[in-house]
Enzyme design. Structure first.
Site, PDB file in Angstrom:
ATOM      1  N   SER A 131      -4.039   7.380   5.545  1.00 32.11           N
ATOM      2  CA  SER A 131      -3.396   6.258   4.754  1.00 32.11           C
ATOM      3  C   SER A 131      -2.538   6.816   4.004  1.00 32.11           C
ATOM      4  O   SER A 131      -1.871   7.889   3.592  1.00 32.11           O
ATOM      5  CB  SER A 131      -5.027   6.176   3.746  1.00 32.11           C
ATOM      6  OG  SER A 131      -6.105   6.128   3.842  1.00 32.11           O
TER       7      SER A 131
HETATM    8  N1  SAM Z   1      -9.062   9.344   6.159  1.00 30.85           N
HETATM    9  C1  SAM Z   1      -8.552   9.057   6.729  1.00 30.85           C
HETATM   10  C2  SAM Z   1      -7.673  10.017   6.862  1.00 30.85           C
HETATM   11  O1  SAM Z   1      -7.153  10.711   5.444  1.00 30.85           O
HETATM   12  O2  SAM Z   1      -6.209   9.697   7.972  1.00 30.85           O
HETATM   13  C3  SAM Z   1      -8.250   7.843   7.209  1.00 30.85           C
HETATM   14  C4  SAM Z   1      -9.131   6.750   7.740  1.00 30.85           C
HETATM   15  S1  SAM Z   1      -7.944   5.151   8.723  1.00 30.85           S
HETATM   16  C5  SAM Z   1      -7.347   4.332   7.682  1.00 30.85           C
HETATM   17  C6  SAM Z   1     -10.052   4.835   8.929  1.00 30.85           C
HETATM   18  C7  SAM Z   1     -11.103   4.919   9.795  1.00 30.85           C
HETATM   19  O3  SAM Z   1     -12.743   5.023   9.485  1.00 30.85           O
HETATM   20  C8  SAM Z   1     -10.709   5.464  10.901  1.00 30.85           C
HETATM   21  O4  SAM Z   1     -10.671   6.807  11.353  1.00 30.85           O
HETATM   22  C9  SAM Z   1     -11.964   4.077  11.713  1.00 30.85           C
HETATM   23  O5  SAM Z   1     -11.857   5.027  13.034  1.00 30.85           O
HETATM   24  C10 SAM Z   1     -12.736   5.134  10.896  1.00 30.85           C
HETATM   25  N2  SAM Z   1     -13.887   4.119  10.522  1.00 30.85           N
HETATM   26  C11 SAM Z   1     -14.186   2.359  10.796  1.00 30.85           C
HETATM   27  N3  SAM Z   1     -15.612   2.331  10.909  1.00 30.85           N
HETATM   28  C12 SAM Z   1     -16.208   3.163  10.739  1.00 30.85           C
HETATM   29  C13 SAM Z   1     -17.753   3.735  10.188  1.00 30.85           C
HETATM   30  N4  SAM Z   1     -18.595   2.590  10.204  1.00 30.85           N
HETATM   31  N5  SAM Z   1     -18.215   5.272  10.243  1.00 30.85           N
HETATM   32  C14 SAM Z   1     -17.006   5.997  10.749  1.00 30.85           C
HETATM   33  N6  SAM Z   1     -15.843   5.522  10.147  1.00 30.85           N
HETATM   34  C15 SAM Z   1     -15.129   4.827  10.640  1.00 30.85           C
END
Ligand code: SAM
Length: 246
Positions: free
Chosen positions: A96
């Protein structure tokens, strides 16, 4: 002659690095982080009406100035690590934007020793920022490859207070609930009821709500001491979708 010049240059560089005791690359990252923090400060001021604060907690800003974001991005993205924008981390996912990480952390109003759930570990950067706030962090990632990579990274970087798990964060992490704070870093079509249930009375959740490829709203969910739940839309944002079979 060429050798003598190179030697002299190397000596000067060594002297410069030695003078501060910090290797030159680290010094450059530190400077870039400081510039990034200044940019975050400006963005916060620009959006103060939406987020309800003109500046963030000093503790959050100190953490943003400390966490080595370059350690959380792929090698080919390192040179952009301190730009105030999201970056690709593989598997169609992103780390992000630092401004978003800072405000989401601030909005949780965390205290030392609080228990926090993050849904969407991604690179592990947001989890590291939360851990540096002296909280116990539980973080879930749905993509197994990312989940394995991040567990190895956080371990290598010494973040022992972060517990990782591969799984669908829509359902939360019952075993470690209730949480003082929950941060969801992928956009949900609605606020997942299991996460609301796993929020402590007096706790806060920050979550982007909205469909993929639409404007989503960063939403604050608060549970009062007596268990009443209120929601407030704060800011339009753009996150990757919260996935999973349900
Ligand atoms: N917080 C992260 C960082 O600091 O790098 C950025 C996250 S990225 C914008 C969103 C993440 O959420 C992705 O890695 C994606 O695979 C994960 N994600 C999507 N749906 C999810 C779910 N139902 N449960 C857990 N993780 C999920």
């Amino acid at each position: 002659m060429k050798t003598a010049t190179s030697c002299a240059l190397a000596t000067i560089l060594l002297f410069l690095a030695g003078a501060t005791g910090i290797p030159a690359a680290e010094e450059s990252y530190e400077k870039q982080r400081q510039e990034l923090v200044d940019e975050i400060r400006l963005d916060v001021r620009r959006t103060s009406r939406e987020i309800g604060r003109a500046q963030l907690d000093d503790r959050v800003m100190d953490v943003m100035a400390r966490v080595p974001r370059h350690e959380f991005v792929p090698a080919d993205q390192r040179r952009y690590a301190y730009m105030n924008r999201p970056l690709a981390i593989g598997y169609g996912q992103t780390i992000s934007q630092p401004y978003i990480v800072a405000i989401m952390t601030d909005l949780l109003e965390l205290e030392k020793g609080d228990r926090v759930l993050e849904v969407g570990t991604g690179s592990g950067y947001q989890a590291a920022v939360l851990a540096e706030m002296k909280t116990d962090v539980y973080t879930m990632e749905i993509i197994p490859e990312l989940g394995r990579e991040v567990a190895e990274r956080l371990d290598r970087l010494g973040y022992k207070e972060i517990t990782t798990r591969i799984g669908d964060g829509y359902f939360g992490w019952e075993e470690h609930a209730p949480f003082d704070g929950i941060v969801v870093t992928a956009a949900a079509a609605h606020i997942p009821p299991p996460l609301v249930r796993q929020l402590k009375p007096g706790g806060r959740m920050v979550i982007p709500v909205g469909g993929p490829f639409r404007v989503q709203q960063l939403t604050m969910v608060e549970k009062s001491a007596t268990g009443e739940v209120t929601t407030r839309q704060l800011l339009p944002v753009a996150f990757v979708p919260l996935t999973g079979d349900r």
